[in-house]
Design an enzyme around this catalytic site. Structure first.
Site, PDB file in Angstrom:
ATOM      1  N   CYS A 162     -10.829   3.022   0.223  1.00  0.00           N
ATOM      2  CA  CYS A 162      -9.401   3.249   0.424  1.00  0.00           C
ATOM      3  C   CYS A 162      -9.049   2.452   1.675  1.00  0.00           C
ATOM      4  CB  CYS A 162      -9.146   4.744   0.632  1.00  0.00           C
ATOM      5  SG  CYS A 162      -7.506   5.118   1.288  1.00  0.00           S
ATOM      6  N   THR A 163      -7.978   1.696   1.598  1.00  0.00           N
ATOM      7  CA  THR A 163      -7.667   0.795   2.720  1.00  0.00           C
ATOM      8  C   THR A 163      -7.228   1.538   3.982  1.00  0.00           C
ATOM      9  OG1 THR A 163      -5.470   0.479   1.769  1.00  0.00           O
ATOM     10  CG2 THR A 163      -7.136  -1.214   1.311  1.00  0.00           C
ATOM     11  N   HIS A 164      -6.961   2.819   3.861  1.00  0.00           N
ATOM     12  CA  HIS A 164      -6.689   3.601   5.069  1.00  0.00           C
ATOM     13  C   HIS A 164      -7.974   3.832   5.875  1.00  0.00           C
ATOM     14  CE1 HIS A 164      -2.787   4.658   3.311  1.00  0.00           C
ATOM     15  NE2 HIS A 164      -2.466   5.263   4.432  1.00  0.00           N
ATOM     16  N   THR A 215      -6.299   2.797  -4.537  1.00  0.00           N
ATOM     17  CA  THR A 215      -5.843   3.675  -5.615  1.00  0.00           C
ATOM     18  C   THR A 215      -5.112   2.880  -6.693  1.00  0.00           C
ATOM     19  OG1 THR A 215      -5.632   5.425  -3.975  1.00  0.00           O
ATOM     20  CG2 THR A 215      -4.488   5.750  -6.062  1.00  0.00           C
ATOM     21  N   CYS A 234      -4.302  -1.565  -1.805  1.00  0.00           N
ATOM     22  CA  CYS A 234      -4.404  -0.123  -2.029  1.00  0.00           C
ATOM     23  C   CYS A 234      -5.513   0.088  -3.048  1.00  0.00           C
ATOM     24  CB  CYS A 234      -3.071   0.405  -2.566  1.00  0.00           C
ATOM     25  SG  CYS A 234      -3.130   2.141  -3.031  1.00  0.00           S
ATOM     26  N   TYR A 249      -0.889   8.341  -2.531  1.00  0.00           N
ATOM     27  CA  TYR A 249      -0.941   8.046  -3.961  1.00  0.00           C
ATOM     28  C   TYR A 249      -2.202   8.678  -4.593  1.00  0.00           C
ATOM     29  CZ  TYR A 249       2.555   4.181  -3.806  1.00  0.00           C
ATOM     30  OH  TYR A 249       3.686   3.410  -3.694  1.00  0.00           O
ATOM     31  N   GLY A 250      -3.222   8.831  -3.785  1.00  0.00           N
ATOM     32  CA  GLY A 250      -4.555   9.142  -4.314  1.00  0.00           C
ATOM     33  C   GLY A 250      -4.700  10.475  -5.004  1.00  0.00           C
ATOM     34  N   GLU A 299      -2.702   8.240   8.642  1.00  0.00           N
ATOM     35  CA  GLU A 299      -1.239   8.126   8.699  1.00  0.00           C
ATOM     36  C   GLU A 299      -0.672   8.749   9.981  1.00  0.00           C
ATOM     37  OE1 GLU A 299       1.309   6.812   6.655  1.00  0.00           O
ATOM     38  OE2 GLU A 299      -0.298   5.739   5.634  1.00  0.00           O
ATOM     39  N   ASP A 339       0.875  -1.173   0.000  1.00  0.00           N
ATOM     40  CA  ASP A 339       0.000   0.000   0.000  1.00  0.00           C
ATOM     41  C   ASP A 339       0.913   1.223   0.000  1.00  0.00           C
ATOM     42  OD1 ASP A 339      -2.394   1.587   0.299  1.00  0.00           O
ATOM     43  OD2 ASP A 339      -1.887   1.830   2.401  1.00  0.00           O
ATOM     44  N   SER A 340       0.297   2.396  -0.122  1.00  0.00           N
ATOM     45  CA  SER A 340       1.097   3.617  -0.052  1.00  0.00           C
ATOM     46  C   SER A 340       1.583   3.895   1.374  1.00  0.00           C
ATOM     47  CB  SER A 340       0.253   4.799  -0.531  1.00  0.00           C
ATOM     48  OG  SER A 340      -0.896   4.911   0.287  1.00  0.00           O
TER      49      SER A 340
HETATM   50  N1  DGL Z   1      -4.625   3.214   1.033  1.00  0.00           N
HETATM   51  C1  DGL Z   1      -4.652   3.642  -0.318  1.00  0.00           C
HETATM   52  C2  DGL Z   1      -5.933   3.375  -1.013  1.00  0.00           C
HETATM   53  O1  DGL Z   1      -6.514   2.367  -0.665  1.00  0.00           O
HETATM   54  C3  DGL Z   1      -3.951   4.885  -0.708  1.00  0.00           C
HETATM   55  C4  DGL Z   1      -4.279   6.155  -0.075  1.00  0.00           C
HETATM   56  C5  DGL Z   1      -3.380   7.208  -0.673  1.00  0.00           C
HETATM   57  O2  DGL Z   1      -2.176   6.968  -0.676  1.00  0.00           O
HETATM   58  O3  DGL Z   1      -3.865   8.221  -1.151  1.00  0.00           O
HETATM   59  O4  DGL Z   1      -6.375   4.067  -1.868  1.00  0.00           O
END
Ligand code: DGL
Length: 269
Positions: A186-188, A75, A73, A42-43, A152, A10-11
């Site tokens: 988004c996995t965050h 994204t 991730c 990354y998004g 984060e 993931d990012s």
């Molecule tokens: N956790 C990621 C996702 O699922 C990336 C979030 C990011 O880096 O913007 O999209």
């Protein structure tokens, strides 16, 4: 039997929502996790940049002789998965289809919300997946770019005033749409699940990381590790290993301090 590890990336911290579930489902598997903490988020980046980063992430994991990759991730799953699966021969799964399938089963009203990064919403992959799984479902999508920095930085508590304010604003468009199910695309975002649940009471939340872990654990493209062995997880990041260890230890419920390695991901070609 195949004792090679499963690669997950993931990012940043978000993919741990998948790792946690994968460890529970498949305790005998070794896992190598990479969080690209130097380049998160990354998004907000272009498709080309996301693809470039994702290629480097996969190549780094391939160095461990992995037998499968979980793209934890949203994204990367939305913006780059077709290219990655074409370029690399290792079995690979993303989060979109597993999350959409769960939401399609969970919804009673046929009104489903999606919150994800800007790049994920722009790519419209969740809509395509929902059309193929349950076309009569209406999917309402919103980008919520402020949620990743909260996660984060470990600002995930429902009583945190900053988190409450950001969620109030980010979820305002979703409130009027009367959805009964919300994909945390988004996995965050599952790190914020309690706070999101408090902001949208009565709405079923779909944890895309956990759903992806279920999906890959049931996949037939790779062989399982020997029974009765105890799997171990190694963690790598591209920046601030101590910060990652601290926050991820809180999330995973056990200290991971000494097992976080630092990688110069830009040097991986
Ligand atoms: N956790 C990621 C996702 O699922 C990336 C979030 C990011 O880096 O913007 O999209």
């Amino acid at each position: 039997m195949d004792n090679r590890p499963i690669g997950v990336f993931d990012s940043g911290l978000g993919g741990l929502t998948a790792v946690k579930e994968l460890q529970r489902l498949l305790p005998g598997e070794d896992i190598v996790y990479f969080g690209d903490t130097a380049r998160v988020p990354y998004g907000s980046r272009s498709r080309e940049t996301i693809l470039k980063y994702a290629r480097q992430d996969v190549r780094f994991l391939l160095g461990f002789g992995i037998k499968a990759v979980l793209v934890a991730c949203g994204t990367v799953s939305a913006a780059a998965l077709p290219e990655l699966t074409e370029e690399f021969s290792v079995p690979m799964a993303g989060i979109i289809l597993p999350a959409v399938r769960r939401a399609a089963v969970a919804t009673r009203t046929g009104r489903v919300g999606l919150i994800a990064t800007q790049a994920s919403v722009r790519a419209r992959g969740f809509e395509r997946a929902m059309r193929s799984v349950r076309p009569e479902v209406t999917l309402y999508s919103d980008a919520c770019p402020l949620l990743v920095p909260l996660a984060e930085n470990g600002r995930v508590g429902r009583d945190d005033p900053v988190t409450r304010l950001v969620l109030e604003e980010s979820l305002a468009p979703m409130r009027g749409r009367d959805v009964d199910t919300l994909i945390l695309g988004c996995t965050h975002y599952p790190l914020l699940a309690e706070a999101i649940g408090a902001a949208l009471p009565g709405v079923t939340l779909v944890d895309s990381g956990a759903e992806a872990a279920h999906f890959i654990s049931a996949a037939r493209e790779w062989d399982r590790a020997a029974p009765d062995r105890e799997g171990r997880t190694r963690y790598y990041v591209s920046d601030n290993a101590e910060g990652f260890a601290r926050i991820s230890g809180l999330f995973l419920g056990r200290p991971i301090g000494h097992s976080v390695g630092l990688v110069d991901i830009e040097t991986i070609l």
